[in-house]
Enzyme design. Sequence first.
Site, mmCIF file in Angstrom:
data_model
loop_
_atom_site.group_PDB
_atom_site.id
_atom_site.type_symbol
_atom_site.label_atom_id
_atom_site.label_comp_id
_atom_site.label_asym_id
_atom_site.label_seq_id
_atom_site.Cartn_x
_atom_site.Cartn_y
_atom_site.Cartn_z
ATOM 1 N N ASP A 88 14.953 -23.581 -17.836
ATOM 2 C CA ASP A 88 15.815 -24.680 -18.491
ATOM 3 C C ASP A 88 17.231 -24.218 -18.938
ATOM 4 O OD1 ASP A 88 14.171 -27.101 -18.376
ATOM 5 O OD2 ASP A 88 12.644 -25.834 -19.554
ATOM 6 N N HIS A 126 17.014 -25.561 -13.848
ATOM 7 C CA HIS A 126 17.060 -26.974 -14.145
ATOM 8 C C HIS A 126 18.519 -27.239 -15.035
ATOM 9 C CE1 HIS A 126 15.471 -30.608 -16.858
ATOM 10 N NE2 HIS A 126 16.422 -30.951 -16.334
ATOM 11 N N SER A 128 7.541 -23.697 -17.594
ATOM 12 C CA SER A 128 8.854 -23.736 -18.229
ATOM 13 C C SER A 128 8.851 -22.861 -18.857
ATOM 14 C CB SER A 128 9.254 -25.273 -18.819
ATOM 15 O OG SER A 128 10.145 -24.989 -19.800
ATOM 16 N N MET A 187 20.784 -28.445 -17.464
ATOM 17 C CA MET A 187 21.124 -29.636 -18.357
ATOM 18 C C MET A 187 22.427 -28.976 -19.015
ATOM 19 S SD MET A 187 17.283 -30.087 -19.959
ATOM 20 C CE MET A 187 16.880 -28.316 -19.327
ATOM 21 N N HIS A 232 10.105 -22.312 -14.135
ATOM 22 C CA HIS A 232 11.168 -23.230 -14.149
ATOM 23 C C HIS A 232 12.170 -22.902 -15.278
ATOM 24 C CE1 HIS A 232 12.369 -27.646 -14.773
ATOM 25 N NE2 HIS A 232 12.741 -27.284 -16.064
ATOM 26 N N MET A 273 20.710 -24.737 -20.697
ATOM 27 C CA MET A 273 21.258 -25.750 -21.804
ATOM 28 C C MET A 273 22.374 -25.513 -22.372
ATOM 29 S SD MET A 273 17.696 -27.115 -23.834
ATOM 30 C CE MET A 273 16.267 -27.184 -22.817
ATOM 31 N N MET A 281 12.561 -36.873 -15.850
ATOM 32 C CA MET A 281 12.506 -36.482 -17.258
ATOM 33 C C MET A 281 11.492 -37.418 -17.823
ATOM 34 S SD MET A 281 13.924 -33.835 -17.222
ATOM 35 C CE MET A 281 13.572 -33.412 -19.070
ATOM 36 N N ASP A 306 8.969 -33.760 -15.827
ATOM 37 C CA ASP A 306 9.355 -32.818 -16.827
ATOM 38 C C ASP A 306 9.296 -33.175 -18.132
ATOM 39 O OD1 ASP A 306 10.417 -30.462 -17.999
ATOM 40 O OD2 ASP A 306 12.155 -30.399 -17.036
HETATM 41 C C1 DX5 Z 1 13.377 -30.249 -21.723
HETATM 42 C C2 DX5 Z 1 12.931 -29.213 -20.451
HETATM 43 C C3 DX5 Z 1 11.520 -29.126 -20.037
HETATM 44 C C4 DX5 Z 1 10.772 -28.586 -21.172
HETATM 45 C C5 DX5 Z 1 9.265 -28.947 -21.072
HETATM 46 O O1 DX5 Z 1 14.431 -30.250 -22.088
HETATM 47 O O2 DX5 Z 1 13.933 -29.689 -19.516
HETATM 48 O O3 DX5 Z 1 11.468 -28.326 -19.128
HETATM 49 O O4 DX5 Z 1 10.867 -27.045 -21.317
HETATM 50 O O5 DX5 Z 1 8.674 -28.338 -22.091
HETATM 51 P P1 DX5 Z 1 7.197 -28.975 -22.813
HETATM 52 O O6 DX5 Z 1 6.325 -28.925 -21.626
HETATM 53 O O7 DX5 Z 1 6.934 -28.418 -23.632
HETATM 54 O O8 DX5 Z 1 7.483 -30.512 -22.788
HETATM 55 ZN ZN ZN Z 2 13.014 -28.667 -17.505
#
Ligand code: DX5
Ligand code: ZN
Length: 221
Positions: free
Chosen positions: A32, A62, A5, A64, A30, A34, A133, A171
Amino acid sequence: MISASILSADFSRLREEILNVVEAGADRIHLDVMDGHFVPNLTFGPPVIRSLGKTPCPMDAHLMVEKPEAYIEPFASIGCEVITVHVETTHHLHKLLSSIREAGCMAGVSLNPATPPVAIQPVLPFVDVILVMTVNPGFGGQKIIPEVLDKTREIRAMIDKSGFDIVLEVDGGIKVENIAEVARAGAARFVVGSGIFKTSDYRTTIETLKRNVADAHALSI
Ligand code: DX5
Ligand code: ZN
């Protein structure tokens, strides 16, 4: 399989970080994504990722975000292998997952820690990846919620019973120290952010993560 990630990477050197982490053994990148609504944080969208050029391994998006329907085509067009949406973000999960496959990508569905497995049971035939999650989404660097491992075991059993070829991915909060326990709960793919990017030697970290997964499987046979 380890999916790195980039949320915890150094954004001022993002392309270099991606090349380094793949060179060090990461199997996937990955992303993320948001929107500041579904989760209390903002990250990046397709233009930023497109500007980085071709990555040396497949990327997973991913999402979100609220209204994920609007982002399937943009992420498919930048070449993501998997596009994952949250079950909590749509009233039309079956339609949304089908549209991901129609766009030529693998369809992923994710569940927040408080969402029960039954929420995704009806869509198993339309899913290629289930992303459990293990933290509340929004930020990297959080601690794993151990209670989610029981749910991971339940979802593993659900997939096995269904007979569908579905990847079980986890994750949030995955580190060298706990990845074996998560593997024993039935996960096959692991998203790791701070657990890689906040260490000084990505190669040694990724090798250790993979060895700990292999040892966990060897011990459980
Ligand atoms: C959280 C994300 C994860 C996050 C994981 O909202 O979806 O992918 O970046 O990071 P770590 O491994 O630091 O928890
Ligand atoms: Zn993620």
